[in-house]
Design an enzyme around this catalytic site. Structure first.
Site, mmCIF file in Angstrom:
data_model
loop_
_atom_site.group_PDB
_atom_site.id
_atom_site.type_symbol
_atom_site.label_atom_id
_atom_site.label_comp_id
_atom_site.label_asym_id
_atom_site.label_seq_id
_atom_site.Cartn_x
_atom_site.Cartn_y
_atom_site.Cartn_z
ATOM 1 N N ARG A 15 0.735 -1.082 0.066
ATOM 2 C CA ARG A 15 -0.098 0.083 -0.066
ATOM 3 C C ARG A 15 0.844 1.063 -0.058
ATOM 4 O O ARG A 15 2.115 1.074 0.311
ATOM 5 C CB ARG A 15 -1.118 -0.072 1.147
ATOM 6 C CG ARG A 15 -2.022 -0.875 1.149
ATOM 7 C CD ARG A 15 -2.619 -1.188 2.406
ATOM 8 N NE ARG A 15 -2.208 -1.669 3.630
ATOM 9 C CZ ARG A 15 -2.594 -1.703 4.877
ATOM 10 N NH1 ARG A 15 -3.699 -1.294 5.038
ATOM 11 N NH2 ARG A 15 -2.078 -2.323 5.831
ATOM 12 N N LYS A 73 1.498 2.040 7.298
ATOM 13 C CA LYS A 73 1.551 1.414 8.491
ATOM 14 C C LYS A 73 2.657 2.007 9.439
ATOM 15 O O LYS A 73 3.438 3.061 8.898
ATOM 16 C CB LYS A 73 2.475 -0.066 7.901
ATOM 17 C CG LYS A 73 1.533 -0.996 7.356
ATOM 18 C CD LYS A 73 0.097 -0.965 8.420
ATOM 19 C CE LYS A 73 0.454 -2.111 9.532
ATOM 20 N NZ LYS A 73 -0.681 -1.975 10.473
ATOM 21 N N TYR A 92 -1.179 4.832 10.159
ATOM 22 C CA TYR A 92 -1.698 4.009 11.448
ATOM 23 C C TYR A 92 -0.566 3.758 12.415
ATOM 24 O O TYR A 92 0.482 3.723 11.848
ATOM 25 C CB TYR A 92 -2.017 2.500 10.889
ATOM 26 C CG TYR A 92 -3.397 2.388 10.095
ATOM 27 C CD1 TYR A 92 -4.621 2.676 10.815
ATOM 28 C CD2 TYR A 92 -3.194 2.332 8.648
ATOM 29 C CE1 TYR A 92 -5.919 2.687 10.057
ATOM 30 C CE2 TYR A 92 -4.474 2.270 8.066
ATOM 31 C CZ TYR A 92 -5.595 2.477 8.484
ATOM 32 O OH TYR A 92 -6.950 2.385 7.918
ATOM 33 N N HIS A 94 -1.195 2.193 16.122
ATOM 34 C CA HIS A 94 -1.562 0.969 16.891
ATOM 35 C C HIS A 94 -0.466 0.916 18.043
ATOM 36 O O HIS A 94 0.120 -0.161 18.140
ATOM 37 C CB HIS A 94 -1.673 -0.269 16.033
ATOM 38 C CG HIS A 94 -2.686 -0.266 14.906
ATOM 39 N ND1 HIS A 94 -3.960 -0.488 15.231
ATOM 40 C CD2 HIS A 94 -2.617 -0.307 13.630
ATOM 41 C CE1 HIS A 94 -4.787 -0.388 14.187
ATOM 42 N NE2 HIS A 94 -3.690 -0.376 12.958
ATOM 43 N N GLU A 116 -6.075 5.364 13.174
ATOM 44 C CA GLU A 116 -7.188 4.505 13.856
ATOM 45 C C GLU A 116 -7.896 5.194 15.008
ATOM 46 O O GLU A 116 -8.935 4.589 15.276
ATOM 47 C CB GLU A 116 -6.647 3.064 14.320
ATOM 48 C CG GLU A 116 -5.447 3.222 15.407
ATOM 49 C CD GLU A 116 -4.091 3.640 15.058
ATOM 50 O OE1 GLU A 116 -3.317 3.446 16.156
ATOM 51 O OE2 GLU A 116 -3.548 3.949 14.089
ATOM 52 N N ASP A 196 -21.910 -9.806 20.113
ATOM 53 C CA ASP A 196 -21.541 -8.304 20.580
ATOM 54 C C ASP A 196 -21.930 -8.065 21.774
ATOM 55 O O ASP A 196 -23.072 -8.645 22.098
ATOM 56 C CB ASP A 196 -21.867 -7.459 19.251
ATOM 57 C CG ASP A 196 -21.168 -6.007 19.200
ATOM 58 O OD1 ASP A 196 -20.479 -5.785 18.164
ATOM 59 O OD2 ASP A 196 -21.139 -5.294 20.013
ATOM 60 N N VAL A 237 -13.069 -7.614 17.081
ATOM 61 C CA VAL A 237 -13.531 -6.721 18.336
ATOM 62 C C VAL A 237 -12.509 -5.338 18.178
ATOM 63 O O VAL A 237 -11.389 -5.549 17.774
ATOM 64 C CB VAL A 237 -13.247 -7.124 19.717
ATOM 65 C CG1 VAL A 237 -14.139 -8.376 19.884
ATOM 66 C CG2 VAL A 237 -11.722 -7.929 19.944
ATOM 67 N N ILE A 265 -8.604 -10.528 13.302
ATOM 68 C CA ILE A 265 -8.449 -9.224 12.764
ATOM 69 C C ILE A 265 -7.885 -7.888 13.653
ATOM 70 O O ILE A 265 -7.278 -7.209 13.542
ATOM 71 C CB ILE A 265 -9.839 -8.889 12.437
ATOM 72 C CG1 ILE A 265 -10.117 -9.433 11.168
ATOM 73 C CG2 ILE A 265 -9.774 -7.195 11.684
ATOM 74 C CD1 ILE A 265 -11.795 -9.331 10.737
ATOM 75 N N ILE A 267 -5.453 -8.292 15.724
ATOM 76 C CA ILE A 267 -3.810 -8.474 16.202
ATOM 77 C C ILE A 267 -3.110 -7.270 15.931
ATOM 78 O O ILE A 267 -2.352 -7.185 16.821
ATOM 79 C CB ILE A 267 -3.297 -9.667 15.156
ATOM 80 C CG1 ILE A 267 -2.216 -10.193 15.846
ATOM 81 C CG2 ILE A 267 -3.251 -9.154 13.672
ATOM 82 C CD1 ILE A 267 -2.109 -10.846 16.997
ATOM 83 N N ASP A 268 -3.659 -6.453 15.185
ATOM 84 C CA ASP A 268 -3.025 -5.024 15.235
ATOM 85 C C ASP A 268 -3.075 -4.301 16.536
ATOM 86 O O ASP A 268 -2.215 -3.552 16.842
ATOM 87 C CB ASP A 268 -3.727 -3.985 14.123
ATOM 88 C CG ASP A 268 -3.103 -3.998 12.777
ATOM 89 O OD1 ASP A 268 -1.937 -4.657 12.903
ATOM 90 O OD2 ASP A 268 -3.791 -3.815 11.785
ATOM 91 N N VAL A 296 -1.884 -12.017 10.744
ATOM 92 C CA VAL A 296 -1.247 -11.286 10.114
ATOM 93 C C VAL A 296 -1.481 -9.750 10.389
ATOM 94 O O VAL A 296 -2.815 -9.393 10.589
ATOM 95 C CB VAL A 296 -1.468 -11.488 8.573
ATOM 96 C CG1 VAL A 296 -0.877 -10.145 7.654
ATOM 97 C CG2 VAL A 296 -1.002 -12.645 8.075
ATOM 98 N N THR A 297 -0.626 -8.928 10.632
ATOM 99 C CA THR A 297 -0.897 -7.560 11.484
ATOM 100 C C THR A 297 -1.102 -6.616 10.145
ATOM 101 O O THR A 297 -1.584 -5.361 10.728
ATOM 102 C CB THR A 297 0.184 -7.257 12.182
ATOM 103 O OG1 THR A 297 1.684 -7.139 11.306
ATOM 104 C CG2 THR A 297 0.577 -7.800 13.204
#
Length: 371
Positions: A15, A73, A92, A94, A116, A196, A237, A265, A267-268, A296-297
């Site tokens: 990206r 990233k 991003y 994180h 984020e 949820d 989540v 998802i 994991i970031d 995968v992050t």
């Protein structure tokens, strides 16, 4: 303002922070744009396209010498070393699960605005949602692949076939990534359940999907019950800025069916299972307690062209605001952009990041910006 667009160096990350069309927009506002050579080449944005849009094609050190760096990233260690005091970093970050990166940014005294945690007038996360949508859709694709025998899975086809029941997909979280995962899983013909803690969200999902998707209130007993029978579990989540809650205990993972799959998802933000650990596109999965884990992050990097187009249409207006007004004025004028300010000249300026990493939350940085 001089704006730098670097080439991403994270594993299989293609990206790019600004497209040639974005360069044209920045140039039209009178800004100078430096793009690292081959920054977008892998996804069809050649150096020639950037030059035609008005960018200067140059090397990494020149790009990181700019007033503002726009990337995708979080900076890797070699990139952190290139940052300087007062420089605006828009990407991003994180930070909650990344104490070393946070320490590095604080030592370099950069102004770090994290995609984020930027909010809009409704309190949504407009710069995270596009990649959450991509990640949600990818989670079902990668989960279906993980279920194949050659990849360590149980050999279940999510959609089943006539006379054979479909696979069961359990999605933890009904936000942007969760709802997109549900759409994809339904499209494959799977049996889908979404959990949820927000009852209003569950009612919304029920209205949108009707009886095609089952909904459950998310609490430990329900998670344990549903994951025991699931073929694919997707962790979707999110608590903005905070480390992801560990909803899946090791015992829950152990109780899952042999050969089932788990795609995290979250994991970031540190992952939502006690068995989660970051993986890369080069080596995306591992098997623990008989469950294939995909963690995968930078999941959206797998579809880097689509992801870049989706991301930059959301980030460009704010990049223009930062460049046109200057960082200080833009942050003062735009409360949602200010929510994205995670670090400022050696201080942690996001409450959730400060709480998770044990730093003082320095709200006074806002006063300094106004000075």
């Amino acid at each position: 303002m001089r704006i730098g667009i670097p080439k991403e160096i994270k594993d299989h990350e293609y990206r790019v922070g600004v497209t040639p069309a974005g360069v044209s927009a920045l140039k039209a506002h009178g800004h100078e744009v430096l793009v690292e050579t081959l920054a977008g080449a892998r996804i069809g944005f050649s150096d020639a396209l950037y030059e035609a849009a008005g960018a200067m094609i140059t090397g990494r050190s020149e790009v990181y010498g700019c007033d503002m760096v726009i990337k995708v990233k979080e900076p890797q260690p070699s990139e952190v070393a290139l940052l300087r005091e007062g420089q605006v970093l828009f990407c991003y970050l994180h930070l909650a699960p990344e104490p070393e990166l946070t320490r590095g940014l604080l030592e370099r005294k950069v102004i770090g605005i994290a995609y984020e945690t930027v909010t809009d007038a409704q309190g949504n996360l407009p710069l995270l949602i596009p990649m959450s949508e991509v990640a949600g859709r990818l989670a079902v694709q990668t989960g279906a692949t993980a279920l194949q025998i050659a990849n360590g899975g149980s050999g279940v086809l999510l959609g089943g076939v006539p006379g054979v029941a479909p696979g069961k997909v359990v999605i933890l979280g009904g936000g942007a990534s969760g709802i997109n995962a549900a759409k994809m899983a339904l499209g494959l013909g799977a049996e889908v359940t979404v959990l949820d803690i927000n009852l209003a969200r569950l009612r919304y999902l029920d209205d949108v999907f009707g009886m095609r998707v089952k909904t459950r209130f998310s609490e430990p007993a329900a998670i344990a019950e549903l994951t025991r029978e699931a073929d694919l579990v997707i962790g979707a989540v999110l608590i903005p800025g905070q480390r992801a809650p560990r909803l899946l205990t090791r015992d829950m993972i152990k109780a899952m069916k042999p050969g089932s799959a788990f795609v995290d998802i979250a994991i970031d933000q540190g992952g939502c299972a006690e068995t989660s650990r970051p993986t890369t596109h080069s080596d995306p999965t591992y098997v623990e307690h008989g469950v294939v884990h995909y963690c995968v992050t930078n999941m959206p990097g797998a579809t880097a062209r689509t992801s870049t187009l989706a991301l930059t249409q959301a980030t460009l207006p704010l990049a223009l605001e930062l460049a046109d007004k200057g960082c200080a004025r833009a942050l003062l004028d735009n409360p949602g952009l200010r929510e994205g300010l995670n670090v400022f000249r050696g201080q942690v300026t996001h409450r959730a990041v400060a709480a998770d990493l044990g730093y003082a939350f320095e709200a006074f940085a806002m006063t300094e910006l106004a000075a």
